[in-house]
Design a protein around this motif. Structure first.
Motif, PDB file in Angstrom:
ATOM      1  N   ALA A 335      21.176 -23.790 -28.542  1.00  0.00           N
ATOM      2  CA  ALA A 335      19.909 -24.223 -28.336  1.00  0.00           C
ATOM      3  C   ALA A 335      19.536 -24.210 -26.950  1.00  0.00           C
ATOM      4  O   ALA A 335      18.709 -23.999 -26.560  1.00  0.00           O
ATOM      5  N   ALA A 336      20.726 -24.605 -26.009  1.00  0.00           N
ATOM      6  CA  ALA A 336      20.649 -24.674 -24.617  1.00  0.00           C
ATOM      7  C   ALA A 336      20.855 -23.090 -23.774  1.00  0.00           C
ATOM      8  O   ALA A 336      20.892 -23.186 -22.640  1.00  0.00           O
ATOM      9  N   SER A 337      20.910 -22.273 -24.570  1.00  0.00           N
ATOM     10  CA  SER A 337      21.295 -20.999 -23.978  1.00  0.00           C
ATOM     11  C   SER A 337      22.381 -20.943 -22.946  1.00  0.00           C
ATOM     12  O   SER A 337      22.431 -20.636 -22.031  1.00  0.00           O
ATOM     13  N   PHE A 338      23.482 -21.848 -23.445  1.00  0.00           N
ATOM     14  CA  PHE A 338      24.732 -22.174 -22.586  1.00  0.00           C
ATOM     15  C   PHE A 338      24.564 -22.621 -21.214  1.00  0.00           C
ATOM     16  O   PHE A 338      25.260 -22.730 -20.390  1.00  0.00           O
ATOM     17  N   GLU A 339      23.358 -23.529 -21.021  1.00  0.00           N
ATOM     18  CA  GLU A 339      22.752 -24.101 -19.881  1.00  0.00           C
ATOM     19  C   GLU A 339      23.396 -25.586 -19.955  1.00  0.00           C
ATOM     20  O   GLU A 339      23.218 -26.427 -20.727  1.00  0.00           O
ATOM     21  N   VAL A 340      24.691 -25.894 -19.162  1.00  0.00           N
ATOM     22  CA  VAL A 340      25.241 -27.180 -19.104  1.00  0.00           C
ATOM     23  C   VAL A 340      25.248 -27.774 -17.546  1.00  0.00           C
ATOM     24  O   VAL A 340      25.506 -26.805 -16.628  1.00  0.00           O
ATOM     25  N   ILE A 341      24.834 -28.995 -17.336  1.00  0.00           N
ATOM     26  CA  ILE A 341      25.019 -29.326 -15.877  1.00  0.00           C
ATOM     27  C   ILE A 341      25.943 -30.564 -16.020  1.00  0.00           C
ATOM     28  O   ILE A 341      26.023 -31.369 -16.769  1.00  0.00           O
ATOM     29  N   ASP A 342      26.875 -30.497 -15.217  1.00  0.00           N
ATOM     30  CA  ASP A 342      28.118 -31.383 -15.012  1.00  0.00           C
ATOM     31  C   ASP A 342      27.618 -32.397 -13.927  1.00  0.00           C
ATOM     32  O   ASP A 342      27.333 -32.209 -12.951  1.00  0.00           O
ATOM     33  N   LEU A 343      27.650 -33.574 -14.643  1.00  0.00           N
ATOM     34  CA  LEU A 343      27.368 -34.957 -13.912  1.00  0.00           C
ATOM     35  C   LEU A 343      28.508 -35.470 -13.149  1.00  0.00           C
ATOM     36  O   LEU A 343      28.165 -36.418 -12.435  1.00  0.00           O
ATOM     37  N   GLU A 344      29.767 -34.922 -13.332  1.00  0.00           N
ATOM     38  CA  GLU A 344      30.875 -35.603 -12.770  1.00  0.00           C
ATOM     39  C   GLU A 344      30.920 -35.419 -11.169  1.00  0.00           C
ATOM     40  O   GLU A 344      30.668 -34.244 -10.837  1.00  0.00           O
TER      41      GLU A 344
END
Ligand code: TXA
Ligand code: MG
Length: 344
Positions: A335-344
């Motif tokens: 659903a996110a077209s593989f877009e992940v933002i890392d918050l760590e």
């Protein structure tokens, strides 16, 4: 075509079964998601499914049976491996699909020209009664228009396909909410092709070590060969952009509140515990630790994103990749077209 919305009474199931016998297509409830069913042994009827869904013809369908004996009664496979029998006995009826080498009786429309066939015995009473009443086995993909989230209510099916199919049998909201786990036993080592409520860990307890196909968790590069045709198509995407955030709850909340301050068209799919602290409009999908409820509500949440029609970007938590989390991650990452933002 006028699409009938049928109840799950005996009489209405009989009406739906008559449509199937006549070579028409019908929406049917299962415990996972609603399916769009046709007589699996009638290639002409099966073809109507592809037209109604606008599904690419090279994407094969699952054959639904009402009892294990149907595999032999209808002579569906060329062999029924020992490990497949063990999985069937352990997890059927239920949300597991098993791929085996097919027999000649399976039309090319069902297997999309492959030498294998996917088989599932659903646990939903209405699905099994409809299969039985039809006197055959039923080919059924999820009953959504290709590309939109799988339907978990009869209304979702009507929204997508009303006018293009003969009827929908209303069996209430689907319990599981995500499509079945798909495993192939046509490879040397059994291989998971799609994660679902039946987890890798549970399967390995029954048949030992299995492989997990690379495409379950990672993006396919355009030159890579796929094990399951469905993997190469875009899935579950609402019109708004979906982005996953990887990190603990406080960081998630402060990220989405910052984003909302700058842009009030930001929305959030989140856990129940987050609702109070998030300033943007939220679509809660269950408690942080309750992965089953999250599975149950995820597709409805993705459909709400479109229905509310007020978001440009929607943020969601990045699920863990083990247990039922693997299935949630697999759907959300698409659903996110593989877009992940890392918050760590
Ligand atoms: O829970 C479910 O599985 C639902 C309900 C209706 O039973 N059905 C469902 O069907 O999700 P569908 O068509 O949306 O997804 C079936 C997936 C597709 O990705 C397809 O490519 C794959 O299974 N598949 C089917 N037959 C296959 C085969 N012979 N070899 C490899 N992959 C196969
Ligand atoms: Mg589908």
């Amino acid at each position: 075509m006028n699409t009938l919305l049928l109840s799950s009474s005996k009489e209405d199931i009989k009406t739906a079964a008559q449509f199937i016998k006549d070579g028409s297509i019908v929406g049917m409830p299962t415990e996972t998601v609603y399916g769009l069913a046709a007589d699996a042994l009638n290639g002409g009827a099966v073809k109507k499914i592809f037209l109604a869904k606008r599904r690419p013809m090279d994407n094969p369908l699952i054959v639904h049976i009402s009892e294990i004996e149907d595999i032999e009664r209808f002579n569906l496979v060329s062999d029924f491996p020992v490990k497949a029998k063990a999985l069937a006995q352990h997890f059927w009826p239920g949300p597991l699909t098993i791929i085996m080498n097919k027999s000649d009786i399976i039309p090319d429309e069902v297997s999309a020209g492959l030498s294998t066939v996917a088989i599932r015995l659903p646990s939903h009473r209405v699905a099994r009664e409809l299969i039985k009443a039809s006197g055959t086995v039923l080919a059924a993909p999820s009953a959504n228009r290709s590309g939109s989230p799988s339907p978990t209510t009869a209304q979702h099916v009507m929204n997508d396909l009303s006018g293009d199919i003969s009827a929908v049998v209303d069996g209430g909201m689907c319990d599981v909410g995500l499509e079945s786990t798909v495993i192939t036993l046509a490879t040397k080592t059994p291989r998971l092709l799609r994660p679902g409520l039946v987890t890798v860990e549970e399967i390995e307890k029954v048949i030992g070590k299995i492989d997990v196909d690379h495409a379950v968790l990672f993006k396919l590069e355009s030159d890579q060969k796929v094990s399951s045709p469905g993997m190469k198509y875009k899935h579950y995407a609402p019109k708004a952009k979906v982005v996953l955030l990887n990190g603990e709850s406080e960081k998630f909340i402060s990220f989405v509140n910052n984003a909302f301050e700058k842009d009030n068209t930001v929305g959030v799919i989140c856990y129940d515990e987050d609702v109070e602290s998030v300033n943007a409009k939220t679509i809660p999908i269950g408690k942080t630790d309750d992965l089953q409820t999250q599975a149950h509500l995820l597709f409805d949440a993705l459909r709400q994103v479109d229905e509310l029609d007020c978001f440009t970007t929607v943020y969601a938590h990045c699920p863990v990749k083990t247990g039922v989390g693997m299935a949630l991650y697999n759907r959300l990452i698409r659903a996110a077209s593989f877009e992940v933002i890392d918050l760590e």
